[in-house]
Design a protein around this motif. Structure first.
Motif, PDB file in Angstrom:
ATOM      1  N   VAL A   1     -75.034 -36.400  11.066  1.00 53.98           N
ATOM      2  CA  VAL A   1     -73.774 -35.683  11.275  1.00 53.98           C
ATOM      3  C   VAL A   1     -74.069 -34.537  12.240  1.00 53.98           C
ATOM      4  O   VAL A   1     -74.856 -33.643  11.929  1.00 53.98           O
ATOM      5  CB  VAL A   1     -73.191 -35.147   9.964  1.00 53.98           C
ATOM      6  CG1 VAL A   1     -71.907 -34.370  10.227  1.00 53.98           C
ATOM      7  CG2 VAL A   1     -72.914 -36.288   8.994  1.00 53.98           C
ATOM      8  N   PHE A   2     -73.421 -34.589  13.415  1.00 53.23           N
ATOM      9  CA  PHE A   2     -73.714 -33.621  14.466  1.00 53.23           C
ATOM     10  C   PHE A   2     -72.810 -32.400  14.353  1.00 53.23           C
ATOM     11  O   PHE A   2     -71.753 -32.438  13.724  1.00 53.23           O
ATOM     12  CB  PHE A   2     -73.527 -34.271  15.842  1.00 53.23           C
ATOM     13  CG  PHE A   2     -74.451 -35.427  16.099  1.00 53.23           C
ATOM     14  CD1 PHE A   2     -75.721 -35.218  16.617  1.00 53.23           C
ATOM     15  CD2 PHE A   2     -74.064 -36.729  15.802  1.00 53.23           C
ATOM     16  CE1 PHE A   2     -76.574 -36.287  16.844  1.00 53.23           C
ATOM     17  CE2 PHE A   2     -74.908 -37.804  16.024  1.00 53.23           C
ATOM     18  CZ  PHE A   2     -76.173 -37.576  16.546  1.00 53.23           C
ATOM     19  N   GLN A   3     -73.236 -31.329  15.018  1.00 55.04           N
ATOM     20  CA  GLN A   3     -72.489 -30.078  15.002  1.00 55.04           C
ATOM     21  C   GLN A   3     -71.082 -30.251  15.562  1.00 55.04           C
ATOM     22  O   GLN A   3     -70.132 -29.656  15.075  1.00 55.04           O
ATOM     23  CB  GLN A   3     -73.257 -29.023  15.798  1.00 55.04           C
ATOM     24  CG  GLN A   3     -72.633 -27.646  15.783  1.00 55.04           C
ATOM     25  CD  GLN A   3     -73.511 -26.619  16.474  1.00 55.04           C
ATOM     26  OE1 GLN A   3     -74.673 -26.876  16.781  1.00 55.04           O
ATOM     27  NE2 GLN A   3     -72.974 -25.455  16.716  1.00 55.04           N
ATOM     28  N   ASN A   4     -70.948 -31.076  16.600  1.00 53.54           N
ATOM     29  CA  ASN A   4     -69.629 -31.260  17.240  1.00 53.54           C
ATOM     30  C   ASN A   4     -68.916 -32.527  16.757  1.00 53.54           C
ATOM     31  O   ASN A   4     -67.980 -32.999  17.409  1.00 53.54           O
ATOM     32  CB  ASN A   4     -69.786 -31.288  18.757  1.00 53.54           C
ATOM     33  CG  ASN A   4     -70.630 -32.465  19.232  1.00 53.54           C
ATOM     34  OD1 ASN A   4     -71.170 -33.214  18.408  1.00 53.54           O
ATOM     35  ND2 ASN A   4     -70.746 -32.639  20.523  1.00 53.54           N
ATOM     36  N   TYR A   5     -69.405 -33.100  15.647  1.00 55.17           N
ATOM     37  CA  TYR A   5     -68.826 -34.277  14.977  1.00 55.17           C
ATOM     38  C   TYR A   5     -69.068 -35.569  15.752  1.00 55.17           C
ATOM     39  O   TYR A   5     -69.279 -36.614  15.166  1.00 55.17           O
ATOM     40  CB  TYR A   5     -67.318 -34.130  14.707  1.00 55.17           C
ATOM     41  CG  TYR A   5     -66.904 -32.788  14.178  1.00 55.17           C
ATOM     42  CD1 TYR A   5     -67.701 -32.093  13.266  1.00 55.17           C
ATOM     43  CD2 TYR A   5     -65.728 -32.189  14.579  1.00 55.17           C
ATOM     44  CE1 TYR A   5     -67.334 -30.857  12.787  1.00 55.17           C
ATOM     45  CE2 TYR A   5     -65.344 -30.945  14.113  1.00 55.17           C
ATOM     46  CZ  TYR A   5     -66.152 -30.277  13.214  1.00 55.17           C
ATOM     47  OH  TYR A   5     -65.787 -29.055  12.743  1.00 55.17           O
TER      48      TYR A   5
ATOM     49  N   VAL B   1     -64.523 -37.179   8.344  1.00 52.96           N
ATOM     50  CA  VAL B   1     -64.684 -38.490   8.978  1.00 52.96           C
ATOM     51  C   VAL B   1     -66.128 -38.673   9.443  1.00 52.96           C
ATOM     52  O   VAL B   1     -66.714 -39.750   9.286  1.00 52.96           O
ATOM     53  CB  VAL B   1     -63.699 -38.648  10.154  1.00 52.96           C
ATOM     54  CG1 VAL B   1     -63.973 -39.946  10.917  1.00 52.96           C
ATOM     55  CG2 VAL B   1     -62.264 -38.629   9.646  1.00 52.96           C
ATOM     56  N   ALA B   2     -66.698 -37.617  10.018  1.00 54.06           N
ATOM     57  CA  ALA B   2     -68.094 -37.700  10.446  1.00 54.06           C
ATOM     58  C   ALA B   2     -69.016 -37.962   9.254  1.00 54.06           C
ATOM     59  O   ALA B   2     -69.979 -38.738   9.352  1.00 54.06           O
ATOM     60  CB  ALA B   2     -68.494 -36.409  11.159  1.00 54.06           C
TER      61      ALA B   2
ATOM     62  N   ASP C   1     -76.677 -31.507  11.032  1.00 54.71           N
ATOM     63  CA  ASP C   1     -77.070 -30.485  11.992  1.00 54.71           C
ATOM     64  C   ASP C   1     -75.946 -29.465  12.167  1.00 54.71           C
ATOM     65  O   ASP C   1     -74.977 -29.712  12.885  1.00 54.71           O
ATOM     66  CB  ASP C   1     -77.417 -31.128  13.343  1.00 54.71           C
ATOM     67  CG  ASP C   1     -77.981 -30.121  14.332  1.00 54.71           C
ATOM     68  OD1 ASP C   1     -78.288 -28.985  13.915  1.00 54.71           O
ATOM     69  OD2 ASP C   1     -78.108 -30.466  15.519  1.00 54.71           O
ATOM     70  N   GLU C   2     -76.060 -28.313  11.495  1.00 51.82           N
ATOM     71  CA  GLU C   2     -75.047 -27.245  11.566  1.00 51.82           C
ATOM     72  C   GLU C   2     -73.629 -27.826  11.412  1.00 51.82           C
ATOM     73  O   GLU C   2     -72.753 -27.582  12.235  1.00 51.82           O
ATOM     74  CB  GLU C   2     -75.148 -26.499  12.906  1.00 51.82           C
ATOM     75  CG  GLU C   2     -76.488 -25.864  13.181  1.00 51.82           C
ATOM     76  CD  GLU C   2     -76.607 -24.453  12.653  1.00 51.82           C
ATOM     77  OE1 GLU C   2     -75.718 -24.024  11.892  1.00 51.82           O
ATOM     78  OE2 GLU C   2     -77.594 -23.790  12.985  1.00 51.82           O
ATOM     79  N   PRO C   3     -73.358 -28.603  10.372  1.00 54.00           N
ATOM     80  CA  PRO C   3     -72.106 -29.358  10.317  1.00 54.00           C
ATOM     81  C   PRO C   3     -70.853 -28.512  10.133  1.00 54.00           C
ATOM     82  O   PRO C   3     -69.754 -28.990  10.410  1.00 54.00           O
ATOM     83  CB  PRO C   3     -72.311 -30.279   9.106  1.00 54.00           C
ATOM     84  CG  PRO C   3     -73.257 -29.531   8.223  1.00 54.00           C
ATOM     85  CD  PRO C   3     -74.195 -28.838   9.172  1.00 54.00           C
ATOM     86  N   LEU C   4     -70.992 -27.273   9.674  1.00 51.70           N
ATOM     87  CA  LEU C   4     -69.801 -26.463   9.374  1.00 51.70           C
ATOM     88  C   LEU C   4     -69.597 -25.315  10.355  1.00 51.70           C
ATOM     89  O   LEU C   4     -68.682 -24.513  10.177  1.00 51.70           O
ATOM     90  CB  LEU C   4     -69.898 -25.901   7.950  1.00 51.70           C
ATOM     91  CG  LEU C   4     -70.205 -26.909   6.841  1.00 51.70           C
ATOM     92  CD1 LEU C   4     -70.150 -26.218   5.486  1.00 51.70           C
ATOM     93  CD2 LEU C   4     -69.266 -28.096   6.885  1.00 51.70           C
TER      94      LEU C   4
END
Length: 354
Positions: free
Chosen positions: A80-84, A142-143, A158-161
């Motif tokens: 799960v990336f920082q920018n989704y 969704v991610a 990775d910094e998901p929020l």
């Protein structure tokens, strides 16, 4: 699910050492946080686990399997990336199903697993929407569903929020905790947000300049930091320099420019040291100096009412800034009221070599 183990992992980008002989063990089913300031190497470590980066030296194991020659798409991890990183032209259902299509999962099973994943993140009913029709929190769900749908052995966040507002961050922290409890999947979570790590993690590794400073439970890391850096980074800490000498069994007396401080220490510490005291461990009292140890004269410069707490910004001695907080205060002190005293228990003083 798998246990993830890093042994002596080093990664350089030119002259920058992003990971410096890192050794870590993440147990099966752990909700494990990599916590540290920006640029400390925590995302590099996550990308090494995912297979997007190869270490210059050291090894990564999933259980007992060396992952050196295993490409990212064969590691069975969900990222799960920082920018989704959602496909803007695909519906929610198609975004979630993408990893299954790559794995050539049949259409019928694909539909079933997408429905299951969306239900897990409370996004059923949104299957036909595009990402642009979703809020930030919904996109993050969704991610997460896309990472869960492949039934990974480990989830990497990775910094998901970081792109969400304060209220949504609180909601998603609770959601991530709920989903982890429901699935039991090994989860490695990168963040620079101390409160996020303390409130969600089961175990935390504090990273500094590519090295592991401390690993422990949130309570251990906060209450018993192993270094001045950890004490100051994981929460707030007032710092006071001085010279330490033994003062009895399990006690150290520190002579400082603003008075003597007594600290309870399991191991004897002598010489030049820095004392650290958490703001919530301090009590601010007006009037004459109270009896007992660890009461320093101070001047109240400012108070800030924050609802559940009141924050006092003080000056101890001539120019030493100090912060204290009072929980649910019934009465407040006013700046300019003369000399006050900031007091704290010896058990709440952390002492580190200078």
């Amino acid at each position: 699910m798998v246990g993830v183990r890093l042994e002596g992992v080093t990664k350089r980008f030119g002259a920058v050492v992003a990971a410096d002989r890192v050794t870590l063990a993440v147990g099966k089913g752990d909700l494990f946080f990599l916590l540290g300031p920006s640029g400390c190497g925590k995302t590099t470590l996550l990308r090494i686990v995912a297979g997007f980066e190869q270490p210059d030296s050291g090894t990564v194991h999933f259980d007992d399997r060396d992952m050196a020659d295993v490409p990212p798409h064969r590691r069975n991890t969900g990222m799960v990336f920082q920018n989704y990183a959602l496909w803007p032209h695909l519906t929610v259902a198609d975004n979630v199903a993408y990893g299954l299509a790559v794995r050539r999962v049949g259409r019928r099973e694909r539909r079933s697993r997408v429905a299951e994943a969306l239900e897990m993140v409370h996004m059923q009913g949104y299957e036909k929407r595009l990402p642009t029709q979703l809020s930030g929190g919904q996109q993050q769900r969704v991610a997460l569903a896309r990472a869960l749908v492949v039934r990974p052995d480990a989830i990497l966040l990775d910094e998901p929020l970081s792109n969400l507002d304060a209220k949504l961050r609180l909601e998603m922290r609770a959601e991530i905790t709920r989903i982890h409890a429901a699935t039991g999947i090994t989860t490695i979570y990168v963040t620079h947000d101390q409160k996020e790590a303390l409130s969600v993690a089961q175990r935390i590794a504090v990273i500094r300049d590519g090295r592991v400073e401390q690993v422990g439970s949130p309570r251990e890391v906060y209450r018993s930091p192993v270094s001045r850096f950890v004490a100051g980074f994981v929460g707030q800490a007032n710092e006071l320099a001085g010279t330490a000498e033994a003062a009895g069994p399990g006690l150290v007396r520190v002579t400082t420019a603003v008075g003597q401080v007594t600290a309870a220490c399991e191991q004897a510490v002598t010489g030049q040291v820095t004392c650290c005291v958490r703001p919530e461990a301090c009590t601010v009292l007006a009037g004459a100096r109270p009896e007992g140890e660890n009461c320093l004269p101070a001047r109240l410069a400012r108070r800030t009412y924050l609802g559940e707490v009141e924050q006092y910004d003080l000056v101890v001695g001539a120019d030493l800034p100090w912060t204290a907080t009072a929980l649910n205060p019934r009465e407040s002190l006013e700046p300019g009221a003369g000399v006050v005293h900031v007091c704290f228990a010896s058990d709440d003083v952390m002492v580190f070599p200078a």
